[in-house]
Design a protein around this motif. Structure first.
Motif: not given
Length: 213
Positions: A135-164
């Motif tokens: 967010s960059c203030g009121e009515a100034c924001e951007a978002e991405v859906d990371v559900a598929d990224n998280l689904k690709s991760m093995p459960r219970g294992q520390w990983m890094a999620l990179p978002l450009a």
């Protein structure tokens, strides 16, 4: 816009050097690039919980529960990562989010060279939509859906999620005036552990969402 390199899930050990090598004699965390590490939100950054009962509930420490109980934060400390936290979203269909806010940072010059890195562990099933937002203030924001990224991760294992960063810029944020560099929310049930949130250099070969010309 889905992330162009959504399947690139890197081992978290390199990202979390600070969590295992830090000592009290080292320099303080740089709040321009590190938003949560070693159990700390440096400088004026702080956690905020949100649900329909209260969309702005700042936390004084790394634990708490949103007004209507949709989302909560608690310690997930281990010997390896003593500052880790657990984020839990309940089964109601209400929206809940966890954010970092509190100051301003200019990331514009890193738009096509850096990424938001989130060191996390997925402990549950992942709902159909999980949004990460800047967010960059009121009515100034951007978002991405990371559900598929998280689904690709093995459960219970520390990983890094990179978002450009340019993925957020392409979706409308002004990176020169970021006041909330990280927010994650869902209306589903979810459990994550988080150890670090920071800005890092984009990995060699990655193009983000808007390749350099």
């Amino acid at each position: 816009m889905f992330l162009r390199y959504s399947q690139r899930l890197v081992a978290v050990l390199t990202l979390l050097i600070s969590a295992v090598c830090w000592s009290a004699d080292e320099a303080p965390l740089n709040p321009n690039f590190i938003y949560f590490a070693k159990g700390q939100t440096p400088d004026a950054w702080h956690w905020v919980l949100s649900d329909p009962g209260n969309w702005w509930q700042p936390l004084e420490a790394n634990e708490g529960r949103s007004k209507e109980g949709k989302v909560s934060m608690s310690s997930a400390a281990t010997e390896q990562f003593p500052g880790a936290i657990k984020l839990q979203w309940g089964r109601s269909d209400k929206w809940g989010s966890v954010s970092i806010s509190g100051r301003q940072v200019d990331l514009a010059k890193f738009e096509q060279a850096a990424e938001l890195l989130v060191a996390l562990k997925v402990n549950s099933k992942v709902p159909s939509s999980v949004m990460v937002k800047m967010s960059c203030g009121e009515a100034c924001e951007a978002e991405v859906d990371v559900a598929d990224n998280l689904k690709s991760m093995p459960r219970g294992q520390w990983m890094a999620l990179p978002l450009a960063l340019d993925c957020f810029a392409a979706n409308g944020i002004n990176l020169a005036n970021v006041v909330s560099p990280f927010s994650i929310g869902t209306s589903g049930a979810l459990e994550l552990e988080v150890a670090e949130i920071s800005i890092g250099s984009m990995a060699a070969g990655d193009e983000g969402c808007v390749p350099n010309s």
